[in-house]
Design an enzyme around this catalytic site. Sequence first.
Site, PDB file in Angstrom:
ATOM      1  CB  CYS A   1      -0.891   0.050   1.251  1.00 12.16           C
ATOM      2  SG  CYS A   1      -1.963  -1.369   1.487  1.00 12.16           S
ATOM      3  CG  ASP A   2       2.665   5.182  -1.058  1.00  5.97           C
ATOM      4  OD1 ASP A   2       3.770   4.915  -0.551  1.00  5.97           O
ATOM      5  OD2 ASP A   2       2.274   6.352  -1.251  1.00  5.97           O
ATOM      6  CB  SER A   3      -1.510   6.444   2.696  1.00 10.44           C
ATOM      7  OG  SER A   3      -2.086   5.180   2.914  1.00 10.44           O
TER       8      SER A   3
END
Length: 222
Positions: A84-86
């Site tokens: 994931c990346d936010s």
Amino acid sequence: MSAPAVVLGSASPARLRVLRDAGLDPRVIVADIDEDALLSTMAAFPPDDIVIRLAQAKADAVVADVLADVLAEGDAADVVVLTCDSMLLCNGQLTGKPHTADVARAQWRTMRGRSAELITGHCVTRIRDGLVAGSAHAAASTTIGFADVDDATIDAYVDTGEPLTVAGAFTLDGLGGWLVDYVDGDPSSVLGIGLPTVRRLLGEVGVSVTVLWQASSPRKHS
């Protein structure tokens, strides 16, 4: 047939805690990528594309490590890799981790009293028999309403060091939670990994999340 093993490609304690609280016990392999260098090549991309591409880059790095392990051990492992990346979209600007106190303070002075979108890119990759058997990706967006706090409160929060290493310069499950007025959307996505999104992506690569629950040790309830 046994359930796939789960690998979380992230150093984030919050993501690991979300998965553990939701019945999974993943192995952690930290993706070794240069996020800032990748971001510099994607300035003109839409926000959803940016976070998805970063999640995919992490997946590429972690999957390479998993495949190397499978080859070394000579087995036919079934593994799902979650990455994931936010980033935070506020006032038209997409921001990640501030890294420095000055940047964190400036960011908070921009977003206080406003709402912003926390966008998390997700990538789920399945490995079977030493090969990538499937991959699926999606972005999830959640609206955050930030409190209209004064400069002294911002300075005190930044001085704790917490906002320096998290996307958007805030946490929902830490000290930053005091400064969030509301959340509209999936709270787990704000913590870095959206459970509803991951459930759908697992289905796309042929894995039922209930099988992963059943493969985990029984949870203890207080």
